[in-house]
Write a protein that holds these residues in place. Structure first.
Motif, short mmCIF file in Angstrom:
data_model
loop_
_atom_site.label_atom_id
_atom_site.label_comp_id
_atom_site.label_asym_id
_atom_site.label_seq_id
_atom_site.Cartn_x
_atom_site.Cartn_y
_atom_site.Cartn_z
N ILE A 80 0.94 -1.07 0.18
CA ILE A 80 0.12 0.14 -0.12
C ILE A 80 0.85 1.20 -0.12
O ILE A 80 1.90 1.26 0.81
N SER A 81 0.51 2.02 -0.81
CA SER A 81 1.34 3.55 -0.78
C SER A 81 0.76 4.52 0.14
O SER A 81 -0.53 4.64 0.23
N VAL A 82 1.46 4.99 0.95
CA VAL A 82 0.91 5.97 1.93
C VAL A 82 1.54 7.33 1.66
O VAL A 82 2.66 7.54 1.41
N PHE A 83 0.62 8.27 1.55
CA PHE A 83 1.23 9.64 1.22
C PHE A 83 0.72 10.50 2.30
O PHE A 83 -0.10 10.50 2.97
N GLY A 84 1.38 11.83 2.29
CA GLY A 84 1.09 12.90 3.26
C GLY A 84 2.14 13.89 3.31
O GLY A 84 3.42 13.47 2.49
N SER A 85 2.13 14.81 4.15
CA SER A 85 3.03 16.22 3.97
C SER A 85 4.46 15.56 4.52
O SER A 85 4.54 15.10 5.49
N ALA A 86 5.56 16.09 3.72
CA ALA A 86 6.66 16.14 4.25
C ALA A 86 6.93 17.13 5.68
O ALA A 86 8.07 17.05 6.04
N ARG A 87 6.02 18.12 5.88
CA ARG A 87 5.96 18.87 6.83
C ARG A 87 5.59 18.51 7.96
O ARG A 87 5.51 19.62 8.89
N THR A 88 4.99 17.35 8.37
CA THR A 88 4.35 16.91 9.35
C THR A 88 5.43 16.78 10.34
O THR A 88 6.35 16.15 10.13
N ALA A 89 5.22 17.40 11.49
CA ALA A 89 5.99 17.42 12.68
C ALA A 89 6.14 16.05 13.34
O ALA A 89 5.19 15.64 13.71
N GLU A 90 7.09 15.63 13.66
CA GLU A 90 7.58 14.47 14.59
C GLU A 90 6.80 14.82 15.94
O GLU A 90 7.13 16.07 16.39
N ALA A 96 2.05 10.52 14.78
CA ALA A 96 1.73 9.37 15.32
C ALA A 96 0.83 8.59 14.61
O ALA A 96 0.80 7.10 14.47
N ALA A 97 -0.34 8.96 13.96
CA ALA A 97 -1.17 8.21 13.13
C ALA A 97 -0.37 7.57 11.89
O ALA A 97 -0.75 6.36 11.67
N GLY A 98 0.73 8.22 11.13
CA GLY A 98 1.15 7.72 10.36
C GLY A 98 1.91 6.41 10.78
O GLY A 98 2.15 5.51 9.94
N VAL A 112 4.69 -1.36 3.00
CA VAL A 112 4.52 0.09 2.92
C VAL A 112 5.40 0.86 2.13
O VAL A 112 6.59 0.90 2.19
N ILE A 113 4.91 1.55 1.14
CA ILE A 113 5.48 2.44 0.24
C ILE A 113 5.23 3.67 0.49
O ILE A 113 3.88 4.16 0.34
N THR A 114 6.21 4.82 0.56
CA THR A 114 5.88 6.09 0.60
C THR A 114 6.97 6.98 -0.20
O THR A 114 7.62 6.20 -1.22
N GLY A 115 6.81 7.99 -0.12
CA GLY A 115 7.82 8.97 -1.17
C GLY A 115 9.08 9.15 -0.71
O GLY A 115 10.10 9.73 -1.00
N GLY A 116 9.39 8.43 0.63
CA GLY A 116 10.68 8.38 1.13
C GLY A 116 11.07 9.41 1.83
O GLY A 116 12.32 9.57 2.30
N GLY A 117 10.61 10.61 1.87
CA GLY A 117 10.91 11.70 2.45
C GLY A 117 10.52 11.91 3.94
O GLY A 117 10.17 10.98 4.46
N PRO A 118 10.75 13.00 4.62
CA PRO A 118 10.36 13.10 5.96
C PRO A 118 8.93 13.39 6.45
O PRO A 118 7.91 13.25 5.48
N GLY A 119 8.33 13.79 7.61
CA GLY A 119 7.09 14.05 7.95
C GLY A 119 6.22 12.89 7.96
O GLY A 119 6.76 11.72 8.18
N ALA A 120 5.05 12.85 7.20
CA ALA A 120 4.18 11.64 7.20
C ALA A 120 4.67 10.63 6.50
O ALA A 120 4.33 9.58 7.08
N MET A 121 5.51 10.83 5.54
CA MET A 121 6.35 9.73 4.81
C MET A 121 6.98 8.79 5.83
O MET A 121 7.07 7.73 5.91
N GLN A 122 7.91 9.64 6.46
CA GLN A 122 8.86 8.71 7.52
C GLN A 122 8.00 8.07 8.47
O GLN A 122 8.41 7.01 9.06
N ALA A 123 6.82 8.66 8.93
CA ALA A 123 6.34 8.12 9.78
C ALA A 123 5.63 6.62 9.42
O ALA A 123 5.71 5.45 10.28
N ALA A 124 5.09 6.65 8.32
CA ALA A 124 4.77 5.38 7.73
C ALA A 124 5.85 4.44 7.68
O ALA A 124 5.66 3.05 7.98
N ASN A 125 6.79 4.63 7.22
CA ASN A 125 8.28 4.08 6.96
C ASN A 125 8.67 3.61 8.46
O ASN A 125 8.89 2.43 8.49
N GLN A 126 8.45 4.43 9.36
CA GLN A 126 9.04 4.13 10.86
C GLN A 126 8.08 2.78 11.19
O GLN A 126 8.55 2.00 11.91
#
Length: 257
Positions: A80-90, A96-98, A112-126
């Motif tokens: 599943i690909s998960v998208f979201g803002s790179a600006r979502t703060a840790e 937390a939802a990510g 889990v596939i994301t755009g690989g960046g920070p924010g929401a993408m990092q959350a889903a990868n984490q």
């Protein structure tokens, strides 16, 4: 007796006069003839270098990106690909939802596939890494440095957005979309268009965050659909929820897992 076609033949012969050059499948005549041969230009180390910026060379780059992406991702499990803002703060509720969504997707049997960046993408990868699942990041070359987040286990960086978009859709069975900006909206509407036009089938799209997405849904209903630019049935192409379990349930049900 004169031949009425003589004038035409003479004109054709005159047009054929002058140099003619065949370069593979390409024919060049008159002032379009290039000096030398293709092999000669290939082997001439002192020749011009502008060719690396030409469209034919870009086609090869594009082809190589597709090959690299296909080769890397072909053996992924269902994802599943998960998208979201790179600006979502840790530390934020959205982050937390990510993380929880990433964990829940792994528990449901997905990579889990994301755009690989920070924010929401990092959350889903984490979340995927913490659940000991497959964590994938598909990065993109940008004017500002972003890089792949540290929770990406399989990462591919792309030059071209359209190649990257193909990978998101080809190797995912659905999208979960967290609150995000223009890039997130771009991916969302591309997916909605592919489903609406039946370019892809059985492709669930879940928007996470009713407060964030509510205004967009209202605009689609009260403006786009009300003015006949889309149909009421198009609102059934996606789901909106605030519940992680419901989001995963919707994805699981629609892809038959």
């Amino acid at each position: 007796m004169s031949n009425p076609d003589n004038g035409t033949d003479s004109a054709a012969r005159a047009a054929r006069k002058g140099p003619e050059q065949r370069l593979g499948p390409v024919l060049r005549r008159r002032d379009k003839v290039q000096p030398g041969t293709t092999d000669q230009r290939l082997l001439d180390s002192d020749g011009p270098s502008e060719w690396v910026h030409t469209d034919p060379w870009r086609v090869l780059r594009i082809q190589s990106e597709f090959i690299e992406g296909f080769g890397t991702l072909a053996e992924l499990p269902p994802a599943i690909s998960v998208f979201g803002s790179a600006r979502t703060a840790e530390g934020s509720p959205e982050y937390a939802a990510g993380v929880e969504i990433g964990k829940a997707l792994v528990a449901a049997g997905f990579a889990v596939i994301t755009g690989g960046g920070p924010g929401a993408m990092q959350a889903a990868n984490q979340g995927a890494v913490e659940a000991k699942g497959t964590s994938v990041g598909l990065g993109i070359e940008l004017p500002f440095e972003q890089g792949l987040n540290p929770y990406v286990d399989i990462g591919v960086n792309f030059r071209y957005f359209f190649v990257r978009k193909t990978m998101f859709v080809k190797y995912a069975q659905g999208f979960v979309v967290l609150p995000g900006g223009l890039g997130t909206l771009d991916e969302l509407f591309e997916a909605l268009t592919l489903v609406q036009t039946r370019k892809v089938t059985r492709f669930p799209i879940v928007l996470f965050g009713t407060e964030y997405w509510g205004g967009l849904v209202d605009w689609l209903r009260n403006t786009v659909i009300a003015q006949g630019k889309a149909s009421e049935a198009d609102l059934l192409l996606f789901h909106v929820t605030d519940d992680v379990e419901e989001a995963i349930s919707l994805v699981t049900k629609e892809v038959g897992k």
